[in-house]
Write a protein that holds these residues in place. Structure first.
Motif, short mmCIF file in Angstrom:
data_model
loop_
_atom_site.label_atom_id
_atom_site.label_comp_id
_atom_site.label_asym_id
_atom_site.label_seq_id
_atom_site.Cartn_x
_atom_site.Cartn_y
_atom_site.Cartn_z
N THR A 1 -12.49 -15.89 12.57
CA THR A 1 -12.39 -15.21 11.27
C THR A 1 -11.50 -13.99 11.30
O THR A 1 -11.14 -13.47 10.26
N GLY A 2 -11.11 -13.53 12.50
CA GLY A 2 -10.30 -12.31 12.59
C GLY A 2 -8.96 -12.44 11.90
O GLY A 2 -8.55 -11.55 11.15
N CYS A 3 -8.26 -13.54 12.12
CA CYS A 3 -6.95 -13.74 11.49
C CYS A 3 -7.09 -13.85 9.97
O CYS A 3 -6.30 -13.29 9.21
N TYR A 4 -8.11 -14.57 9.53
CA TYR A 4 -8.32 -14.75 8.10
C TYR A 4 -8.64 -13.43 7.42
O TYR A 4 -8.12 -13.12 6.35
N ILE A 5 -9.48 -12.62 8.05
CA ILE A 5 -9.84 -11.32 7.48
C ILE A 5 -8.63 -10.40 7.44
O ILE A 5 -8.40 -9.69 6.47
N GLY A 6 -7.80 -10.42 8.49
CA GLY A 6 -6.56 -9.63 8.48
C GLY A 6 -5.62 -10.06 7.38
O GLY A 6 -5.01 -9.22 6.70
N TRP A 7 -5.51 -11.37 7.17
CA TRP A 7 -4.64 -11.89 6.09
C TRP A 7 -5.18 -11.45 4.74
O TRP A 7 -4.43 -11.02 3.86
N CYS A 8 -6.51 -11.55 4.54
CA CYS A 8 -7.12 -11.14 3.27
C CYS A 8 -6.90 -9.64 3.01
O CYS A 8 -6.63 -9.23 1.89
N LYS A 9 -7.00 -8.85 4.07
CA LYS A 9 -6.79 -7.41 3.92
C LYS A 9 -5.34 -7.12 3.51
O LYS A 9 -5.08 -6.28 2.66
N GLY A 10 -4.40 -7.83 4.13
CA GLY A 10 -2.99 -7.65 3.77
C GLY A 10 -2.71 -8.04 2.33
O GLY A 10 -1.99 -7.35 1.61
N VAL A 11 -3.30 -9.16 1.89
CA VAL A 11 -3.12 -9.59 0.49
C VAL A 11 -3.74 -8.57 -0.45
O VAL A 11 -3.17 -8.23 -1.49
N TYR A 12 -4.91 -8.07 -0.10
CA TYR A 12 -5.57 -7.07 -0.94
C TYR A 12 -4.71 -5.82 -1.09
O TYR A 12 -4.53 -5.31 -2.20
N VAL A 13 -4.16 -5.32 0.00
CA VAL A 13 -3.33 -4.12 -0.05
C VAL A 13 -2.07 -4.39 -0.87
O VAL A 13 -1.65 -3.56 -1.68
N PHE A 14 -1.45 -5.58 -0.69
CA PHE A 14 -0.25 -5.93 -1.44
C PHE A 14 -0.53 -5.98 -2.94
O PHE A 14 0.21 -5.42 -3.75
N LYS B 1 -3.09 -4.61 -4.56
CA LYS B 1 -3.49 -3.28 -5.02
C LYS B 1 -2.27 -2.40 -5.27
O LYS B 1 -2.16 -1.75 -6.32
N ASN B 2 -1.32 -2.39 -4.32
CA ASN B 2 -0.11 -1.59 -4.49
C ASN B 2 0.72 -2.09 -5.66
O ASN B 2 1.30 -1.30 -6.41
N GLY B 3 0.79 -3.42 -5.83
CA GLY B 3 1.53 -3.97 -6.96
C GLY B 3 0.93 -3.57 -8.30
O GLY B 3 1.64 -3.21 -9.24
N ILE B 4 -0.39 -3.60 -8.39
CA ILE B 4 -1.06 -3.21 -9.63
C ILE B 4 -0.85 -1.73 -9.90
O ILE B 4 -0.56 -1.32 -11.04
N MET B 5 -0.97 -0.91 -8.85
CA MET B 5 -0.78 0.54 -9.04
C MET B 5 0.66 0.85 -9.46
O MET B 5 0.88 1.71 -10.32
N ASP B 6 1.63 0.16 -8.86
CA ASP B 6 3.03 0.37 -9.25
C ASP B 6 3.27 -0.06 -10.69
O ASP B 6 4.01 0.59 -11.43
N THR B 7 2.66 -1.17 -11.09
CA THR B 7 2.83 -1.66 -12.46
C THR B 7 2.22 -0.69 -13.46
O THR B 7 2.81 -0.40 -14.51
N VAL B 8 1.04 -0.18 -13.15
CA VAL B 8 0.40 0.80 -14.04
C VAL B 8 1.25 2.05 -14.14
O VAL B 8 1.46 2.59 -15.24
N GLN B 9 1.78 2.53 -13.01
CA GLN B 9 2.62 3.73 -13.04
C GLN B 9 3.90 3.48 -13.83
O GLN B 9 4.35 4.35 -14.58
#
Length: 163
Positions: A33-46, A48-56
């Protein structure tokens, strides 16, 4: 007699503890599950940053359009009319014309309204084409054309470099 008072055995041997079935099971789950959790974390950060940039971007656009510069609306009108003229002129053409005419005329209108920004964008585009899409033939300079400021061959000693 207590064992602490006896001498340690002369031949001691270190034995590595072997993990049990439960510990091996947890280790395999963790690695699976380590690789999957790392991938999910990367997608979440991507995301999240995209939504924050769009709102700004939306906030910045709202502030800009709430109090636009004096010449903003006429320039947007020229660009819009140029794009609509391209749309009308390509209405009975192919799909390629229906895309390129409005886009090309709107770009032409933007170039007329914003010449400085257009030059910057054109330079970036030319740099991108030059750097990322190089041609098969490379430029080779002609040694006869490399003058280095020497007008006559007899002046070569005047322009020598120091070592």
């Amino acid at each position: 007699m207590l064992p602490i008072y006896t001498a340690p055995p002369l031949q001691s041997k270190y034995v590595e503890e072997q993990p049990g079935h439960l510990q091996m099971g947890f280790a395999s789950i963790r690695t699976a599950t380590g690789c999957y959790i790392g991938w999910c974390k990367g997608v979440y950060v991507f995301v999240k940053n995209g939504i924050m940039d769009t709102v700004q971007f939306g906030k910045d656009a709202y502030v800009y359009l709430k109090n636009p510069p004096r010449d903003f609306l006429p320039k947007m009108g020229v660009i819009t009319v140029s794009g609509l003229a391209g749309l009308v002129s390509a209405r009975k053409g192919s799909k390629f014309k229906k895309i390129t005419y409005p886009l090309g005329l709107a770009t032409l209108g933007a170039t007329v309204c914003y010449p400085v920004q257009s030059v910057i964008i054109a330079k970036i585009f030319i740099w991108f084409v030059h750097c990322c899409l190089p041609s098969a033939t490379q430029f080779m300079s002609d040694p006869k054309l490399m003058d280095h400021g020497q007008s006559h061959p007899e002046d070569i000693d005047m322009y020598s470099t120091r070592s």
